[in-house]
Design a protein around this motif. Sequence first.
Motif, PDB file in Angstrom:
ATOM      1  N   SER A  86      -3.417  34.295 -20.459  1.00  0.00           N
ATOM      2  CA  SER A  86      -2.044  34.485 -19.982  1.00  0.00           C
ATOM      3  C   SER A  86      -1.793  33.514 -18.831  1.00  0.00           C
ATOM      4  O   SER A  86      -2.734  33.079 -18.158  1.00  0.00           O
ATOM      5  CB  SER A  86      -1.840  35.921 -19.505  1.00  0.00           C
ATOM      6  OG  SER A  86      -2.541  36.138 -18.285  1.00  0.00           O
ATOM      7  N   PRO A  87      -0.533  33.193 -18.566  1.00  0.00           N
ATOM      8  CA  PRO A  87      -0.234  32.298 -17.440  1.00  0.00           C
ATOM      9  C   PRO A  87      -0.751  32.858 -16.107  1.00  0.00           C
ATOM     10  O   PRO A  87      -1.215  32.106 -15.255  1.00  0.00           O
ATOM     11  CB  PRO A  87       1.293  32.207 -17.434  1.00  0.00           C
ATOM     12  CG  PRO A  87       1.699  32.532 -18.834  1.00  0.00           C
ATOM     13  CD  PRO A  87       0.673  33.510 -19.334  1.00  0.00           C
ATOM     14  N   GLU A  88      -0.701  34.181 -15.950  1.00  0.00           N
ATOM     15  CA  GLU A  88      -1.174  34.791 -14.713  1.00  0.00           C
ATOM     16  C   GLU A  88      -2.678  34.624 -14.552  1.00  0.00           C
ATOM     17  O   GLU A  88      -3.166  34.292 -13.467  1.00  0.00           O
ATOM     18  CB  GLU A  88      -0.816  36.282 -14.674  1.00  0.00           C
ATOM     19  CG  GLU A  88       0.677  36.563 -14.637  1.00  0.00           C
ATOM     20  CD  GLU A  88       1.326  36.524 -16.033  1.00  0.00           C
ATOM     21  OE1 GLU A  88       0.613  36.517 -17.063  1.00  0.00           O
ATOM     22  OE2 GLU A  88       2.565  36.480 -16.079  1.00  0.00           O
ATOM     23  N   THR A  89      -3.414  34.854 -15.641  1.00  0.00           N
ATOM     24  CA  THR A  89      -4.872  34.701 -15.584  1.00  0.00           C
ATOM     25  C   THR A  89      -5.243  33.254 -15.332  1.00  0.00           C
ATOM     26  O   THR A  89      -6.122  32.952 -14.527  1.00  0.00           O
ATOM     27  CB  THR A  89      -5.526  35.208 -16.883  1.00  0.00           C
ATOM     28  OG1 THR A  89      -5.192  36.590 -17.051  1.00  0.00           O
ATOM     29  CG2 THR A  89      -7.033  35.052 -16.848  1.00  0.00           C
ATOM     30  N   ARG A  90      -4.541  32.336 -15.995  1.00  0.00           N
ATOM     31  CA  ARG A  90      -4.817  30.914 -15.798  1.00  0.00           C
ATOM     32  C   ARG A  90      -4.568  30.523 -14.335  1.00  0.00           C
ATOM     33  O   ARG A  90      -5.367  29.813 -13.719  1.00  0.00           O
ATOM     34  CB  ARG A  90      -3.951  30.061 -16.729  1.00  0.00           C
ATOM     35  CG  ARG A  90      -4.276  28.589 -16.642  1.00  0.00           C
ATOM     36  CD  ARG A  90      -3.671  27.783 -17.764  1.00  0.00           C
ATOM     37  NE  ARG A  90      -3.985  28.288 -19.079  1.00  0.00           N
ATOM     38  CZ  ARG A  90      -5.153  28.139 -19.693  1.00  0.00           C
ATOM     39  NH1 ARG A  90      -6.133  27.502 -19.084  1.00  0.00           N
ATOM     40  NH2 ARG A  90      -5.353  28.626 -20.893  1.00  0.00           N
ATOM     41  N   ALA A  91      -3.472  31.010 -13.759  1.00  0.00           N
ATOM     42  CA  ALA A  91      -3.171  30.703 -12.351  1.00  0.00           C
ATOM     43  C   ALA A  91      -4.253  31.272 -11.437  1.00  0.00           C
ATOM     44  O   ALA A  91      -4.665  30.618 -10.467  1.00  0.00           O
ATOM     45  CB  ALA A  91      -1.800  31.257 -11.976  1.00  0.00           C
ATOM     46  N   GLU A  92      -4.714  32.483 -11.744  1.00  0.00           N
ATOM     47  CA  GLU A  92      -5.788  33.091 -10.953  1.00  0.00           C
ATOM     48  C   GLU A  92      -7.057  32.245 -11.014  1.00  0.00           C
ATOM     49  O   GLU A  92      -7.704  31.996  -9.999  1.00  0.00           O
ATOM     50  CB  GLU A  92      -6.086  34.497 -11.510  1.00  0.00           C
ATOM     51  CG  GLU A  92      -6.096  35.554 -10.489  1.00  0.00           C
ATOM     52  CD  GLU A  92      -6.293  36.935 -11.116  1.00  0.00           C
ATOM     53  OE1 GLU A  92      -6.790  37.067 -12.252  1.00  0.00           O
ATOM     54  OE2 GLU A  92      -5.968  37.887 -10.421  1.00  0.00           O
ATOM     55  N   LEU A  93      -7.419  31.807 -12.227  1.00  0.00           N
ATOM     56  CA  LEU A  93      -8.622  30.996 -12.391  1.00  0.00           C
ATOM     57  C   LEU A  93      -8.475  29.652 -11.680  1.00  0.00           C
ATOM     58  O   LEU A  93      -9.437  29.148 -11.100  1.00  0.00           O
ATOM     59  CB  LEU A  93      -8.938  30.800 -13.877  1.00  0.00           C
ATOM     60  CG  LEU A  93      -9.354  32.057 -14.626  1.00  0.00           C
ATOM     61  CD1 LEU A  93      -9.498  31.765 -16.115  1.00  0.00           C
ATOM     62  CD2 LEU A  93     -10.628  32.657 -14.062  1.00  0.00           C
ATOM     63  N   ASP A  94      -7.276  29.071 -11.722  1.00  0.00           N
ATOM     64  CA  ASP A  94      -7.035  27.822 -10.990  1.00  0.00           C
ATOM     65  C   ASP A  94      -7.229  28.037  -9.489  1.00  0.00           C
ATOM     66  O   ASP A  94      -7.819  27.194  -8.807  1.00  0.00           O
ATOM     67  CB  ASP A  94      -5.630  27.289 -11.280  1.00  0.00           C
ATOM     68  CG  ASP A  94      -5.466  26.764 -12.698  1.00  0.00           C
ATOM     69  OD1 ASP A  94      -6.489  26.518 -13.375  1.00  0.00           O
ATOM     70  OD2 ASP A  94      -4.306  26.611 -13.136  1.00  0.00           O
ATOM     71  N   ASP A  95      -6.723  29.169  -8.984  1.00  0.00           N
ATOM     72  CA  ASP A  95      -6.917  29.492  -7.563  1.00  0.00           C
ATOM     73  C   ASP A  95      -8.397  29.648  -7.241  1.00  0.00           C
ATOM     74  O   ASP A  95      -8.878  29.159  -6.213  1.00  0.00           O
ATOM     75  CB  ASP A  95      -6.181  30.781  -7.193  1.00  0.00           C
ATOM     76  CG  ASP A  95      -4.666  30.614  -7.172  1.00  0.00           C
ATOM     77  OD1 ASP A  95      -3.977  31.649  -7.180  1.00  0.00           O
ATOM     78  OD2 ASP A  95      -4.191  29.465  -7.138  1.00  0.00           O
ATOM     79  N   PHE A  96      -9.133  30.346  -8.119  1.00  0.00           N
ATOM     80  CA  PHE A  96     -10.567  30.533  -7.895  1.00  0.00           C
ATOM     81  C   PHE A  96     -11.283  29.182  -7.874  1.00  0.00           C
ATOM     82  O   PHE A  96     -12.184  28.965  -7.062  1.00  0.00           O
ATOM     83  CB  PHE A  96     -11.190  31.425  -8.965  1.00  0.00           C
ATOM     84  CG  PHE A  96     -10.748  32.862  -8.918  1.00  0.00           C
ATOM     85  CD1 PHE A  96     -10.359  33.470  -7.730  1.00  0.00           C
ATOM     86  CD2 PHE A  96     -10.716  33.614 -10.069  1.00  0.00           C
ATOM     87  CE1 PHE A  96      -9.950  34.792  -7.688  1.00  0.00           C
ATOM     88  CE2 PHE A  96     -10.318  34.945 -10.039  1.00  0.00           C
ATOM     89  CZ  PHE A  96      -9.936  35.533  -8.853  1.00  0.00           C
ATOM     90  N   ALA A  97     -10.899  28.278  -8.785  1.00  0.00           N
ATOM     91  CA  ALA A  97     -11.532  26.954  -8.821  1.00  0.00           C
ATOM     92  C   ALA A  97     -11.281  26.218  -7.507  1.00  0.00           C
ATOM     93  O   ALA A  97     -12.178  25.563  -6.977  1.00  0.00           O
ATOM     94  CB  ALA A  97     -11.011  26.149 -10.010  1.00  0.00           C
ATOM     95  N   GLY A  98     -10.075  26.330  -6.971  1.00  0.00           N
ATOM     96  CA  GLY A  98      -9.760  25.706  -5.686  1.00  0.00           C
ATOM     97  C   GLY A  98     -10.571  26.305  -4.556  1.00  0.00           C
ATOM     98  O   GLY A  98     -11.070  25.591  -3.683  1.00  0.00           O
ATOM     99  N   GLU A  99     -10.694  27.626  -4.569  1.00  0.00           N
ATOM    100  CA  GLU A  99     -11.489  28.307  -3.546  1.00  0.00           C
ATOM    101  C   GLU A  99     -12.958  27.900  -3.643  1.00  0.00           C
ATOM    102  O   GLU A  99     -13.609  27.680  -2.632  1.00  0.00           O
ATOM    103  CB  GLU A  99     -11.358  29.830  -3.685  1.00  0.00           C
ATOM    104  CG  GLU A  99      -9.987  30.367  -3.317  1.00  0.00           C
ATOM    105  CD  GLU A  99      -9.660  30.172  -1.853  1.00  0.00           C
ATOM    106  OE1 GLU A  99     -10.473  30.564  -0.997  1.00  0.00           O
ATOM    107  OE2 GLU A  99      -8.594  29.607  -1.573  1.00  0.00           O
ATOM    108  N   LEU A 100     -13.468  27.807  -4.874  1.00  0.00           N
ATOM    109  CA  LEU A 100     -14.861  27.399  -5.064  1.00  0.00           C
ATOM    110  C   LEU A 100     -15.070  25.978  -4.536  1.00  0.00           C
ATOM    111  O   LEU A 100     -16.037  25.715  -3.821  1.00  0.00           O
ATOM    112  CB  LEU A 100     -15.247  27.483  -6.543  1.00  0.00           C
ATOM    113  CG  LEU A 100     -16.676  27.083  -6.878  1.00  0.00           C
ATOM    114  CD1 LEU A 100     -17.670  28.062  -6.269  1.00  0.00           C
ATOM    115  CD2 LEU A 100     -16.866  27.009  -8.381  1.00  0.00           C
ATOM    116  N   ALA A 101     -14.156  25.079  -4.848  1.00  0.00           N
ATOM    117  CA  ALA A 101     -14.276  23.696  -4.397  1.00  0.00           C
ATOM    118  C   ALA A 101     -14.248  23.607  -2.873  1.00  0.00           C
ATOM    119  O   ALA A 101     -14.909  22.751  -2.278  1.00  0.00           O
ATOM    120  CB  ALA A 101     -13.151  22.852  -4.999  1.00  0.00           C
ATOM    121  N   ALA A 102     -13.506  24.521  -2.249  1.00  0.00           N
ATOM    122  CA  ALA A 102     -13.414  24.527  -0.783  1.00  0.00           C
ATOM    123  C   ALA A 102     -14.551  25.327  -0.138  1.00  0.00           C
ATOM    124  O   ALA A 102     -14.619  25.427   1.085  1.00  0.00           O
ATOM    125  CB  ALA A 102     -12.064  25.105  -0.346  1.00  0.00           C
TER     126      ALA A 102
END
Length: 138
Positions: free
Chosen positions: A99-115
């Motif tokens: 879902s778009p919401e899950t994809r956005a959540e995963l994108d946020d997690f990827a950003g947090e992981l990178a940081a």
Amino acid sequence: MDREKREQLIEALNGLSAEDEAAVLANARNAVSLLAESGLDWADVIIQVARPEGTFSADFDHGAIDIDSDDDDSPTPLRLGDADVGRVLHALRARDDLSPETRAELDDFAGELAAGRLDSGDRAYVLALAGRLGVGRP
């Protein structure tokens, strides 16, 4: 790796079973080239399929994993390093059925992981989602 390159990689890998040896070699070189263009190696794209019994403890009331931790006897997911969690996130984000919401959540997690700021609760969520969707982990 974007979706187009991913599909090209799959096509190249499928071409490895061609009868013509020259076609097999061309497909192998194409696959390696697609990985290099994307800045990936084989370890980034080949992810071992998780076996629930080896990844998570059974939990009778919440399925394979309980990320709520309210009952003090919740199972703990296997701890993985940043690179491993990154590979799982990459595999999840490559799915077409999110879902778009899950994809956005995963994108946020990827950003947090990178940081360097992805917390243990979010890691548990990513691993639980991967387990529920049958997405492999390293």
